[in-house]
Design a protein around this motif. Structure first.
Motif, mmCIF file in Angstrom:
data_model
loop_
_atom_site.group_PDB
_atom_site.id
_atom_site.type_symbol
_atom_site.label_atom_id
_atom_site.label_comp_id
_atom_site.label_asym_id
_atom_site.label_seq_id
_atom_site.Cartn_x
_atom_site.Cartn_y
_atom_site.Cartn_z
ATOM 1 N N PRO A 152 0.920 -1.229 0.118
ATOM 2 C CA PRO A 152 -0.109 0.216 0.204
ATOM 3 C C PRO A 152 0.883 1.280 0.035
ATOM 4 O O PRO A 152 0.353 2.157 -0.641
ATOM 5 C CB PRO A 152 -0.934 -0.122 1.208
ATOM 6 C CG PRO A 152 -0.317 -0.980 2.195
ATOM 7 C CD PRO A 152 0.678 -1.987 0.956
ATOM 8 N N PHE A 153 1.950 1.501 0.770
ATOM 9 C CA PHE A 153 2.846 2.500 0.796
ATOM 10 C C PHE A 153 3.302 2.678 -0.746
ATOM 11 O O PHE A 153 3.292 3.984 -1.159
ATOM 12 C CB PHE A 153 3.999 2.329 1.601
ATOM 13 C CG PHE A 153 4.973 3.368 1.605
ATOM 14 C CD1 PHE A 153 4.471 4.575 2.255
ATOM 15 C CD2 PHE A 153 6.157 3.271 0.852
ATOM 16 C CE1 PHE A 153 5.619 5.677 2.305
ATOM 17 C CE2 PHE A 153 7.015 4.469 0.923
ATOM 18 C CZ PHE A 153 6.627 5.600 1.569
ATOM 19 N N LEU A 154 3.788 1.943 -1.404
ATOM 20 C CA LEU A 154 4.122 1.978 -2.856
ATOM 21 C C LEU A 154 3.135 2.526 -3.811
ATOM 22 O O LEU A 154 3.331 3.375 -4.488
ATOM 23 C CB LEU A 154 4.751 0.689 -3.443
ATOM 24 C CG LEU A 154 6.085 0.584 -2.858
ATOM 25 C CD1 LEU A 154 6.825 -0.987 -3.344
ATOM 26 C CD2 LEU A 154 7.318 1.493 -3.112
ATOM 27 N N GLN A 155 1.905 2.026 -3.782
ATOM 28 C CA GLN A 155 0.817 2.586 -4.363
ATOM 29 C C GLN A 155 0.360 3.959 -3.922
ATOM 30 O O GLN A 155 -0.220 4.725 -5.037
ATOM 31 C CB GLN A 155 -0.431 1.656 -4.107
ATOM 32 C CG GLN A 155 -0.161 0.111 -4.921
ATOM 33 C CD GLN A 155 -0.111 0.196 -6.271
ATOM 34 O OE1 GLN A 155 -0.622 1.145 -6.923
ATOM 35 N NE2 GLN A 155 0.652 -0.740 -6.741
ATOM 36 N N ILE A 156 0.520 4.226 -2.767
ATOM 37 C CA ILE A 156 0.170 5.673 -2.295
ATOM 38 C C ILE A 156 1.069 6.524 -2.774
ATOM 39 O O ILE A 156 0.849 7.529 -3.314
ATOM 40 C CB ILE A 156 -0.104 5.611 -0.776
ATOM 41 C CG1 ILE A 156 -1.171 5.048 -0.294
ATOM 42 C CG2 ILE A 156 -0.140 7.311 -0.193
ATOM 43 C CD1 ILE A 156 -1.368 4.771 1.334
ATOM 44 N N THR A 157 2.439 6.219 -2.740
ATOM 45 C CA THR A 157 3.549 7.082 -3.345
ATOM 46 C C THR A 157 3.217 7.217 -4.714
ATOM 47 O O THR A 157 3.485 8.213 -5.411
ATOM 48 C CB THR A 157 4.834 6.484 -3.014
ATOM 49 O OG1 THR A 157 4.878 6.243 -1.522
ATOM 50 C CG2 THR A 157 5.897 7.307 -3.307
ATOM 51 N N ARG A 158 2.949 6.141 -5.485
ATOM 52 C CA ARG A 158 2.758 6.205 -7.101
ATOM 53 C C ARG A 158 1.566 7.154 -7.306
ATOM 54 O O ARG A 158 1.491 7.890 -8.152
ATOM 55 C CB ARG A 158 2.406 4.828 -7.531
ATOM 56 C CG ARG A 158 2.190 4.748 -8.942
ATOM 57 C CD ARG A 158 1.897 3.145 -9.361
ATOM 58 N NE ARG A 158 1.837 3.221 -10.829
ATOM 59 C CZ ARG A 158 0.682 2.601 -11.377
ATOM 60 N NH1 ARG A 158 -0.169 1.868 -10.495
ATOM 61 N NH2 ARG A 158 0.488 2.515 -12.574
ATOM 62 N N GLY A 159 0.460 7.089 -6.382
ATOM 63 C CA GLY A 159 -0.614 7.619 -6.489
ATOM 64 C C GLY A 159 -0.352 9.275 -6.397
ATOM 65 O O GLY A 159 -1.084 10.060 -6.806
ATOM 66 N N VAL A 160 0.461 9.653 -5.663
ATOM 67 C CA VAL A 160 0.907 11.251 -5.475
ATOM 68 C C VAL A 160 1.996 11.691 -6.483
ATOM 69 O O VAL A 160 1.856 12.700 -6.880
ATOM 70 C CB VAL A 160 1.532 11.238 -3.942
ATOM 71 C CG1 VAL A 160 2.234 12.577 -3.808
ATOM 72 C CG2 VAL A 160 0.635 10.963 -3.078
ATOM 73 N N LEU A 161 2.793 10.597 -6.824
ATOM 74 C CA LEU A 161 3.844 11.223 -7.880
ATOM 75 C C LEU A 161 3.240 11.187 -9.234
ATOM 76 O O LEU A 161 3.648 12.228 -9.939
ATOM 77 C CB LEU A 161 4.811 10.167 -7.944
ATOM 78 C CG LEU A 161 5.960 10.078 -6.744
ATOM 79 C CD1 LEU A 161 6.981 8.987 -6.868
ATOM 80 C CD2 LEU A 161 6.651 11.564 -6.633
ATOM 81 N N LEU A 162 2.416 10.565 -9.717
ATOM 82 C CA LEU A 162 1.586 10.745 -10.985
ATOM 83 C C LEU A 162 0.983 12.041 -11.229
ATOM 84 O O LEU A 162 1.413 12.548 -12.296
ATOM 85 C CB LEU A 162 0.795 9.463 -11.457
ATOM 86 C CG LEU A 162 0.346 9.371 -12.876
ATOM 87 C CD1 LEU A 162 1.400 9.331 -13.757
ATOM 88 C CD2 LEU A 162 -0.645 8.166 -12.888
#
Length: 181
Positions: A105-115
């Protein structure tokens, strides 16, 4: 063996095996819509469609970026994207609940913020620098990703990949509109 000889040996092994290499085995289409298009033709159709859609999207972002704030444009883009994803998720087996599960989940949230951040910066660049310069910077990402994959992931980058990256970067550098005639 170093990275280059491993890559070459692996490529030769894949090409000399019996039958076709794995990367040439295309899955059968799921529906009859694409039944007449096979292999390379279907790939060409998808590539041309993607190029046309991304060109239209970048042109529209350039036009809107001169009139509206980049955050507003990014918000609208993600609303449309979210509607499309939810439509597909509701049609899939298991629905949204199954598709939203993740082991990271941390990687998905990070990806969701970076995109969205990347898209907002891209639209800001379109509005202030122009389409050609923004695309030139954006198209240099293969060089950045290749170098960072060596440093952070310990990837083994072969000679062919370096040649492709350098050739692509040379093409990007040709986009400079300020060159003297």
């Amino acid at each position: 063996m170093n990275c280059i000889t491993e890559s070459v040996a692996k490529d030769r092994g894949a090409n000399s095996s019996a039958g076709e290499p794995d990367h040439l085995n295309f899955p059968e289409p799921r529906s009859n819509r694409f039944a007449r298009l096979r292999g390379d033709t279907l790939g060409y159709v998808f590539v041309i469609t993607a190029v046309l859609l991304f060109s239209a999207q970048d042109s529209l972002s350039n036009y809107l970026g001169e009139r509206y704030h980049p955050i507003f444009i990014t918000m609208i883009r993600f609303w449309v994207f979210a509607a499309f994803v939810l439509f597909l998720a509701f049609r899939s087996p298991g629905g949204v609940k199954l598709l939203s599960k993740t082991a990271y989940p941390f990687l998905q949230i990070t990806r969701g913020v970076l995109l969205p951040t990347e898209i907002a910066i891209f639209v800001f660049g379109l509005a202030h620098v122009g389409l050609v310069f923004t695309q030139a910077i954006f198209q240099s990402t293969p060089v950045i990703v290749t170098v960072l994959s060596l440093l952070f992931l310990g990837e083994c980058v072969g000679l062919r990949r370096w040649i492709a990256v350098v050739g692509g970067q040379f093409g990007v550098l040709q986009q400079n509109p300020i060159r003297d005639p």
